[in-house]
Motif scaffolding. Structure first.
Motif, PDB file in Angstrom:
ATOM      1  N   ARG A 296      -1.030   2.745 -24.981  1.00  0.00           N
ATOM      2  CA  ARG A 296      -1.723   1.923 -24.458  1.00  0.00           C
ATOM      3  C   ARG A 296      -1.114   1.748 -22.121  1.00  0.00           C
ATOM      4  O   ARG A 296      -0.134   2.139 -21.884  1.00  0.00           O
ATOM      5  N   THR A 297      -2.368   2.507 -21.469  1.00  0.00           N
ATOM      6  CA  THR A 297      -1.446   2.752 -20.167  1.00  0.00           C
ATOM      7  C   THR A 297      -0.987   1.205 -20.130  1.00  0.00           C
ATOM      8  O   THR A 297      -0.892   0.395 -19.720  1.00  0.00           O
ATOM      9  N   CYS A 298       1.112   1.935 -19.231  1.00  0.00           N
ATOM     10  CA  CYS A 298       1.761   1.530 -18.104  1.00  0.00           C
ATOM     11  C   CYS A 298       1.882   2.017 -16.805  1.00  0.00           C
ATOM     12  O   CYS A 298       3.360   2.000 -16.909  1.00  0.00           O
ATOM     13  N   GLY A 299       0.821   2.377 -16.551  1.00  0.00           N
ATOM     14  CA  GLY A 299       1.679   2.414 -15.097  1.00  0.00           C
ATOM     15  C   GLY A 299       0.625   3.999 -14.618  1.00  0.00           C
ATOM     16  O   GLY A 299      -0.289   4.609 -15.551  1.00  0.00           O
ATOM     17  N   ILE A 300       1.332   4.902 -13.671  1.00  0.00           N
ATOM     18  CA  ILE A 300       0.623   6.012 -13.193  1.00  0.00           C
ATOM     19  C   ILE A 300       1.822   7.303 -12.671  1.00  0.00           C
ATOM     20  O   ILE A 300       3.013   6.963 -11.840  1.00  0.00           O
ATOM     21  N   MET A 301       1.659   8.679 -12.392  1.00  0.00           N
ATOM     22  CA  MET A 301       2.592   8.711 -11.864  1.00  0.00           C
ATOM     23  C   MET A 301       1.849   9.698 -10.815  1.00  0.00           C
ATOM     24  O   MET A 301       0.683   9.826 -10.757  1.00  0.00           O
ATOM     25  N   THR A 302       2.650   9.971  -9.369  1.00  0.00           N
ATOM     26  CA  THR A 302       2.183  10.167  -8.256  1.00  0.00           C
ATOM     27  C   THR A 302       2.549  11.870  -7.477  1.00  0.00           C
ATOM     28  O   THR A 302       4.031  11.873  -8.660  1.00  0.00           O
ATOM     29  N   ALA A 303       1.871  12.657  -6.612  1.00  0.00           N
ATOM     30  CA  ALA A 303       1.926  13.650  -6.524  1.00  0.00           C
ATOM     31  C   ALA A 303       3.268  13.685  -5.545  1.00  0.00           C
ATOM     32  O   ALA A 303       4.204  15.041  -6.514  1.00  0.00           O
ATOM     33  N   ASP A 304       4.376  12.425  -6.053  1.00  0.00           N
ATOM     34  CA  ASP A 304       5.125  13.112  -5.356  1.00  0.00           C
ATOM     35  C   ASP A 304       6.068  12.785  -6.704  1.00  0.00           C
ATOM     36  O   ASP A 304       7.707  13.118  -6.408  1.00  0.00           O
ATOM     37  N   GLY A 305       6.061  12.753  -7.626  1.00  0.00           N
ATOM     38  CA  GLY A 305       6.502  12.891  -8.805  1.00  0.00           C
ATOM     39  C   GLY A 305       7.017  11.645  -9.000  1.00  0.00           C
ATOM     40  O   GLY A 305       8.135  11.096 -10.277  1.00  0.00           O
ATOM     41  N   GLN A 306       7.113  10.656  -8.531  1.00  0.00           N
ATOM     42  CA  GLN A 306       7.304   9.135  -8.759  1.00  0.00           C
ATOM     43  C   GLN A 306       6.386   8.320  -9.921  1.00  0.00           C
ATOM     44  O   GLN A 306       5.181   8.572 -10.493  1.00  0.00           O
TER      45      GLN A 306
ATOM     46  N   PHE B 229       0.624  -1.213   0.062  1.00  0.00           N
ATOM     47  CA  PHE B 229       0.402  -0.030  -0.344  1.00  0.00           C
ATOM     48  C   PHE B 229       1.365   1.458   0.544  1.00  0.00           C
ATOM     49  O   PHE B 229       1.766   1.666   0.897  1.00  0.00           O
ATOM     50  N   VAL B 230       0.739   1.990  -1.288  1.00  0.00           N
ATOM     51  CA  VAL B 230       1.536   3.392  -1.162  1.00  0.00           C
ATOM     52  C   VAL B 230      -0.058   4.669  -1.021  1.00  0.00           C
ATOM     53  O   VAL B 230      -0.461   4.757  -1.393  1.00  0.00           O
ATOM     54  N   LEU B 231       0.154   5.351   0.569  1.00  0.00           N
ATOM     55  CA  LEU B 231      -1.211   5.882   0.534  1.00  0.00           C
ATOM     56  C   LEU B 231      -0.507   7.950   1.657  1.00  0.00           C
ATOM     57  O   LEU B 231       0.529   7.692   1.958  1.00  0.00           O
ATOM     58  N   GLY B 232      -1.849   7.959   1.277  1.00  0.00           N
ATOM     59  CA  GLY B 232      -1.196   9.614   1.411  1.00  0.00           C
ATOM     60  C   GLY B 232      -0.767  10.266   0.428  1.00  0.00           C
ATOM     61  O   GLY B 232      -1.200   9.939  -0.833  1.00  0.00           O
ATOM     62  N   HIS B 233       0.157  11.761   0.409  1.00  0.00           N
ATOM     63  CA  HIS B 233       0.624  12.526  -0.543  1.00  0.00           C
ATOM     64  C   HIS B 233       0.920  11.403  -1.603  1.00  0.00           C
ATOM     65  O   HIS B 233       0.802  11.934  -2.561  1.00  0.00           O
ATOM     66  N   GLN B 234       2.069  10.075  -1.156  1.00  0.00           N
ATOM     67  CA  GLN B 234       2.955   9.515  -1.732  1.00  0.00           C
ATOM     68  C   GLN B 234       1.502   8.681  -2.731  1.00  0.00           C
ATOM     69  O   GLN B 234       1.826   8.298  -3.864  1.00  0.00           O
TER      70      GLN B 234
END
Length: 490
Positions: free
Chosen positions: A227-237, A210-215
């Protein structure tokens, strides 16, 4: 063409509500070893507690667990399947030592309570939906779980089982009022926040990360050749995945605007009544306890008047909900191509800015009118708190669980339509089948497939921003409107 992931493929689930948790748990149980759930809300820290800020629909003190579904027998059967899991989960929790349980749970917690479900009619006759429910339950050999109020045979059966005290918990007959309906002995409520906390605990035990919160806040999809191959999160990862499952509840349509013709984010209204301390009002605490007071619907909850409520919680809170009007909140959403869309989005502390917990004046009046007629002892207490609970309604109230057309890396798991939570323990079983068999769907896969509907009822989605349900067009209730005074008028 969609290709199912391998058992070691990285899989990301966006959303840690009921649909996301169930999917993660069943993927892990099916042998998928690299499953990660991301969510903006820090559920691991706050145990899905609304008092601590959790405000997704899955985070709630209680939800109805009903097995009555009119003519929709597939949901009826799935609900009965889920009941076995709910009973097993209660047993597992009760047999656990305190240190073995996650934050927010204790061995004495009963996350599923079989207090029964009283479905009351307003016009002194059973609705077509109610008649269809009785026919389907009879066909499945379950008629003896239902008690038609006033039916001599059913009354006799109920007396032998000590159930009659729940037939008129609002004391309507004593006040000279009519009473028509059905008591369902199979149903009750689940403590939603505790259920999610338990499901997350089980998923972690099964190897889900689980990756929760801002990250864990998703900001965009990663794409390769469309094609979707992932996601970007708010921390730039950048989180790469062979499969992304979008199970973000009320936030789903705004994340993927192409879903707007299928799904619409709507708010149900909730009011809370706080009983006095138990030592001051022991008779109220006893009367409204789950042992004596059932879950109830007034003129239909999912269909009809849209009013219903629950027994008191362990802290003495009585919750009453209104879904007779499903409110929308349209804002401009920009998709990955930069195109703008006007889409209904949740108005909560988590999107896109903090919002005060106001319900509409209409909802407050509807709830107060119900209380004055049926639970007058609560009128002196007044409304103690309120909440807009944001759901995702599909165009036909069926879930949307399917591979996204022309995207072999993305699956949608949404459209709970206000009745999905009861399937938390078992829904993921069907999601896994849909993921693994994209072209050979079973009856649930066909019912939940990506679809359009040009004719017939569309569950209000055709209203759009020009409709009357838009939140900005409503008068909002103030705390003065929470009081039971004749001066608060629409």
């Amino acid at each position: 063409m969609a290709v199912p992931p391998s058992k070691i493929s990285p899989i990301i689930i966006v959303g840690a509500g009921a649909f996301g948790l169930s999917t993660a748990l069943h993927l892990a149980h099916a042998g998928y070893s690299n499953v990660t759930v991301v969510d903006y809300q820090p559920y691991d820290e706050i145990a899905y507690s609304t008092a601590l800020g959790a405000d997704a629909a899955s985070a709630d003190m209680n939800k109805v667990l009903r097995l009555s579904y009119g003519s929709e027998i597939l949901y009826q059967r799935l609900a009965f399947d889920s009941l076995e899991y709910w009973n097993a989960w209660n047993e597992q929790i009760s047999q656990s030592a305190p240190e073995q349980l996650p934050k927010g749970l204790k061995p004495t917690d009963k996350i599923w309570n079989n207090c029964g479900y009283l479905r009351m009619s307003l016009d002194e006759k059973l609705s077509e939906h109610e008649e269809a429910t009785l026919l389907n339950l009879t066909a499945e050999g379950l008629r003896d779980t239902q008690y038609i109020l006033g039916n001599q045979n059913d009354d006799a059966r109920a007396r032998s089982k000590g159930l009659t005290r729940k037939f008129d918990p609002m004391l309507r007959k004593a006040r000279g009022k009519s009473l028509t309906g059905v008591f369902d002995s199979t149903a009750g409520f689940v403590e939603a926040s505790k259920c999610c906390t338990w499901a997350m605990h089980l998923a972690k035990q099964a190897g889900v990360k689980f990756v929760l919160g801002h990250q864990g806040r998703m900001t965009s999809f990663l794409k390769k050749n469309g094609r979707t191959c992932g996601i970007m999160t708010a921390d730039g990862q950048r989180h790469k995945a062979d499969l992304v499952v979008l199970a973000a509840g009320a936030w789903t349509p705004s994340i993927l605007p192409s879903l707007a013709p299928l799904l619409e984010t709507t708010a149900g209204s909730v009011a809370y009544f706080q009983l006095p301390p138990q030592e001051q009002a022991p008779e109220l605490w006893e009367r409204f306890s789950p042992a004596n007071f059932p879950v109830y619907a007034w003129g239909g909850w999912s269909k009809g008047a849209g009013l219903g409520g629950f027994p008191r919680t362990e802290t003495g809170i009585l919750k009453i909900g209104f879904r007779g009007t499903k409110y929308t909140n349209y804002e401009t959403v920009v998709d990955e191509k930069g195109d703008e869309h006007r889409i209904s989005v949740p108005k909560t502390a988590w999107w896109p800015r903090a919002a005060t917990p106001q319900i509409t004046k209409q909802a407050a009046v509807e709830i107060k009118d119900f209380v004055k007629e049926n639970l007058p002892e609560l009128a002196d207490l007044g409304i103690a708190g309120c909440r807009n609970c944001w759901y995702t309604d599909s165009l036909d109230n069926n879930f949307v669980i399917d591979w996204v057309p022309d995207d072999a890396g993305l699956v949608i798991c949404s459209g709970g339509s206000g009745h999905g939570f009861k399937f938390l323990p078992i829904l993921g079983r069907e999601v896994v089948k849909i993921i693994e068999n994209p072209t050979q769907k079973n009856e649930y896969g066909k019912m939940w497939a990506w679809r359009t509907q040009t004719n017939g009822p569309r569950n209000g989605l055709e209203d759009g921003e020009g409709g009357s349900r838009v939140l900005s067009k409503q008068k909002m209730a103030t705390k003065e409107d929470w009081k039971f005074s004749e001066t608060a008028k629409l």
